[in-house]
Design a protein around this motif. Structure first.
Motif, PDB file in Angstrom:
ATOM      1  N   ALA A 219       0.902  -1.074  -0.094  1.00 49.18           N
ATOM      2  CA  ALA A 219       0.023   0.011  -0.093  1.00 49.18           C
ATOM      3  C   ALA A 219       0.903   1.184  -0.042  1.00 49.18           C
ATOM      4  O   ALA A 219       0.572   2.157  -0.846  1.00 49.18           O
ATOM      5  CB  ALA A 219      -1.007  -0.098   1.216  1.00 49.18           C
ATOM      6  N   PRO A 220       1.841   1.316   1.007  1.00 51.18           N
ATOM      7  CA  PRO A 220       2.700   2.580   0.601  1.00 51.18           C
ATOM      8  C   PRO A 220       3.280   2.810  -0.480  1.00 51.18           C
ATOM      9  O   PRO A 220       3.569   3.910  -1.020  1.00 51.18           O
ATOM     10  CB  PRO A 220       3.610   2.312   1.938  1.00 51.18           C
ATOM     11  CG  PRO A 220       3.077   1.346   3.007  1.00 51.18           C
ATOM     12  CD  PRO A 220       2.127   0.691   1.967  1.00 51.18           C
ATOM     13  N   ILE A 221       3.774   1.735  -1.260  1.00 48.85           N
ATOM     14  CA  ILE A 221       4.538   1.871  -2.373  1.00 48.85           C
ATOM     15  C   ILE A 221       3.529   2.405  -3.325  1.00 48.85           C
ATOM     16  O   ILE A 221       4.022   3.338  -4.102  1.00 48.85           O
ATOM     17  CB  ILE A 221       4.965   0.472  -2.945  1.00 48.85           C
ATOM     18  CG1 ILE A 221       5.987   0.097  -2.128  1.00 48.85           C
ATOM     19  CG2 ILE A 221       5.307   0.443  -4.461  1.00 48.85           C
ATOM     20  CD1 ILE A 221       6.629  -1.370  -2.367  1.00 48.85           C
TER      21      ILE A 221
ATOM     22  N   PRO B 109       4.132   7.999  -8.144  1.00 46.72           N
ATOM     23  CA  PRO B 109       3.294   8.990  -8.871  1.00 46.72           C
ATOM     24  C   PRO B 109       2.475   7.906  -9.878  1.00 46.72           C
ATOM     25  O   PRO B 109       1.317   8.083  -9.957  1.00 46.72           O
ATOM     26  CB  PRO B 109       4.070   9.931  -9.479  1.00 46.72           C
ATOM     27  CG  PRO B 109       5.250  10.009  -8.683  1.00 46.72           C
ATOM     28  CD  PRO B 109       5.622   8.482  -8.102  1.00 46.72           C
ATOM     29  N   ALA B 110       2.850   6.819 -10.548  1.00 52.43           N
ATOM     30  CA  ALA B 110       2.335   6.152 -11.503  1.00 52.43           C
ATOM     31  C   ALA B 110       1.174   5.163 -10.968  1.00 52.43           C
ATOM     32  O   ALA B 110       0.279   4.857 -11.729  1.00 52.43           O
ATOM     33  CB  ALA B 110       3.324   5.319 -12.131  1.00 52.43           C
ATOM     34  N   THR B 111       1.256   5.104  -9.590  1.00 49.66           N
ATOM     35  CA  THR B 111       0.352   4.198  -9.121  1.00 49.66           C
ATOM     36  C   THR B 111      -0.676   4.620  -8.013  1.00 49.66           C
ATOM     37  O   THR B 111      -1.338   4.142  -7.451  1.00 49.66           O
ATOM     38  CB  THR B 111       1.010   2.619  -8.546  1.00 49.66           C
ATOM     39  OG1 THR B 111       1.844   3.120  -7.408  1.00 49.66           O
ATOM     40  CG2 THR B 111       1.695   2.250  -9.635  1.00 49.66           C
ATOM     41  N   ARG B 112      -0.296   5.949  -7.838  1.00 48.70           N
ATOM     42  CA  ARG B 112      -1.316   6.687  -6.698  1.00 48.70           C
ATOM     43  C   ARG B 112      -2.548   6.858  -6.829  1.00 48.70           C
ATOM     44  O   ARG B 112      -3.263   6.613  -5.978  1.00 48.70           O
ATOM     45  CB  ARG B 112      -0.505   8.168  -6.582  1.00 48.70           C
ATOM     46  CG  ARG B 112      -0.913   8.975  -5.416  1.00 48.70           C
ATOM     47  CD  ARG B 112      -0.328  10.203  -5.409  1.00 48.70           C
ATOM     48  NE  ARG B 112      -0.760  11.039  -4.186  1.00 48.70           N
ATOM     49  CZ  ARG B 112      -0.944  10.733  -2.783  1.00 48.70           C
ATOM     50  NH1 ARG B 112      -0.227   9.993  -2.462  1.00 48.70           N
ATOM     51  NH2 ARG B 112      -1.552  11.600  -1.891  1.00 48.70           N
ATOM     52  N   LYS B 113      -2.860   6.896  -8.132  1.00 49.26           N
ATOM     53  CA  LYS B 113      -4.436   6.990  -8.453  1.00 49.26           C
ATOM     54  C   LYS B 113      -5.061   5.756  -8.112  1.00 49.26           C
ATOM     55  O   LYS B 113      -6.180   5.763  -7.782  1.00 49.26           O
ATOM     56  CB  LYS B 113      -4.639   7.568  -9.713  1.00 49.26           C
ATOM     57  CG  LYS B 113      -4.266   8.785 -10.063  1.00 49.26           C
ATOM     58  CD  LYS B 113      -4.781   9.519 -11.416  1.00 49.26           C
ATOM     59  CE  LYS B 113      -4.544  10.735 -11.458  1.00 49.26           C
ATOM     60  NZ  LYS B 113      -4.855  11.335 -12.825  1.00 49.26           N
ATOM     61  N   VAL B 114      -4.362   4.398  -8.364  1.00 43.76           N
ATOM     62  CA  VAL B 114      -4.861   3.291  -8.129  1.00 43.76           C
ATOM     63  C   VAL B 114      -4.954   3.048  -6.619  1.00 43.76           C
ATOM     64  O   VAL B 114      -5.751   2.377  -5.970  1.00 43.76           O
ATOM     65  CB  VAL B 114      -3.984   2.106  -8.703  1.00 43.76           C
ATOM     66  CG1 VAL B 114      -4.395   0.862  -8.293  1.00 43.76           C
ATOM     67  CG2 VAL B 114      -4.009   2.466 -10.331  1.00 43.76           C
ATOM     68  N   GLY B 115      -3.748   3.555  -5.855  1.00 42.17           N
ATOM     69  CA  GLY B 115      -3.802   3.546  -4.395  1.00 42.17           C
ATOM     70  C   GLY B 115      -4.899   3.999  -3.473  1.00 42.17           C
ATOM     71  O   GLY B 115      -5.315   3.611  -2.547  1.00 42.17           O
ATOM     72  N   PHE B 116      -5.517   4.917  -4.464  1.00 42.39           N
ATOM     73  CA  PHE B 116      -6.701   5.805  -3.548  1.00 42.39           C
ATOM     74  C   PHE B 116      -7.689   4.735  -3.422  1.00 42.39           C
ATOM     75  O   PHE B 116      -8.579   5.061  -2.609  1.00 42.39           O
ATOM     76  CB  PHE B 116      -7.073   6.908  -4.527  1.00 42.39           C
ATOM     77  CG  PHE B 116      -6.251   8.199  -4.524  1.00 42.39           C
ATOM     78  CD1 PHE B 116      -5.736   8.477  -3.118  1.00 42.39           C
ATOM     79  CD2 PHE B 116      -6.110   9.122  -5.530  1.00 42.39           C
ATOM     80  CE1 PHE B 116      -4.902   9.698  -3.108  1.00 42.39           C
ATOM     81  CE2 PHE B 116      -5.191  10.121  -5.714  1.00 42.39           C
ATOM     82  CZ  PHE B 116      -4.573  10.385  -4.147  1.00 42.39           C
ATOM     83  N   PHE B 117      -7.874   3.579  -4.076  1.00 43.19           N
ATOM     84  CA  PHE B 117      -9.032   2.790  -4.044  1.00 43.19           C
ATOM     85  C   PHE B 117      -8.693   1.449  -3.135  1.00 43.19           C
ATOM     86  O   PHE B 117      -9.582   0.571  -3.302  1.00 43.19           O
ATOM     87  CB  PHE B 117      -9.621   2.468  -5.502  1.00 43.19           C
ATOM     88  CG  PHE B 117     -10.314   3.755  -5.980  1.00 43.19           C
ATOM     89  CD1 PHE B 117     -11.490   3.806  -5.856  1.00 43.19           C
ATOM     90  CD2 PHE B 117      -9.197   4.252  -6.898  1.00 43.19           C
ATOM     91  CE1 PHE B 117     -12.101   5.027  -6.685  1.00 43.19           C
ATOM     92  CE2 PHE B 117      -9.831   5.495  -7.434  1.00 43.19           C
ATOM     93  CZ  PHE B 117     -11.204   5.768  -7.250  1.00 43.19           C
TER      94      PHE B 117
END
Length: 258
Positions: free
Chosen positions: A193-195, A200-208
């Protein structure tokens, strides 16, 4: 199944939980560790607030500051959820339980409910105490319960901890072993999750992801780089994760032998 029988199953599951000392200690740890870390950061930031730049002061969220210790509380709640399930598998008592209550759906619901009730009580007590301690230490930079969004954040924080507990119950029921369940959950929350959050490339995915979505309900000051949904929607996403995990646990319990 009569109401009396259902009540008996619920009471039996609650008796199991409260007689496992380690599980009760994890709830105690959730309470004190969350308050302690939140208080520490509140003291530090309260003293350094005037040294922050204008942009940092504008983005300062006093409520979220006091809730910084929710990560530790979350860890304790996850451990509690795993212990509620895995303790019976570890001792082999699950065979006796299934023989006494062959209706696995009823057993599973009772176990989840017996864990959720004390979890919610501790979660709400933790969020309220953490908020008032943190705001008192922030002094003039703190918020009051009547400020816009604050009551929602405090209430949502307690619900979030409960949902995280139920998420862990589902995962532990699927995996059945305490070490394996904790290894998977810790690897996710403290590595994967922290990664996703910081790249930046995966941040929008991490929001979910469940933790990122759920903690949005605790935010009062909207951040410029925050998620593309509101606080209640974030808690709803977390609730869907918990429901999916519980559903997976139910099907695993129904399909597998003890």
């Amino acid at each position: 199944m009569t109401m009396a029988a259902t009540t008996a199953v619920l009471w039996a599951e609650w008796t199991k939980i409260r007689t496992i000392s380690s599980s009760m200690w994890t709830l105690t740890a959730a309470f004190f560790s969350t308050i302690g870390l939140g208080a520490l950061l509140s003291v530090i930031l309260g003293g350094e607030f005037d040294t922050l730049g204008a942009a940092e002061q504008a983005a300062f969220d006093p409520v979220m500051t006091s809730f910084i210790g929710m990560g530790l509380g979350q860890l304790a709640m996850i451990t509690f959820g795993v212990l509620v399930v895995s303790s019976e598998y570890g001792t082999g008592m699950i065979r006796t339980t299934l023989a006494a209550v062959p209706q696995r759906g009823l057993l599973y619901c009772a176990k989840a409910a017996a864990a959720a009730v004390p979890g919610l009580a501790v979660g709400m007590a933790t969020s309220v105490a953490t908020f008032f301690v943190g705001q008192a230490l922030l002094g003039d930079h703190g918020a009051s319960l009547g400020d816009p969004g604050v009551l929602r954040a405090v209430t949502g924080a307690g619900v979030y901890l409960t949902l995280m507990l139920l998420f862990a119950v589902g995962v532990a029921t699927m995996l059945r072993k305490a070490v394996l369940s904790l290894s998977v959950l810790m690897a996710y929350f403290f590595m994967i999750a922290p990664i996703f959050n910081f790249v930046p490339a995966t941040r929008k995915v991490g929001f979910f992801f469940p933790d990122q979505a759920g903690t949005s309900v605790m935010q009062v000051v909207q951040q410029a780089d925050g998620p593309p949904y509101g606080p209640w929607a974030g808690l709803g996403i977390m609730a869907l994760w918990a429901a999916a995990s519980l559903a997976g646990g139910y099907f695993a319990l129904k399909r597998n032998d003890a």
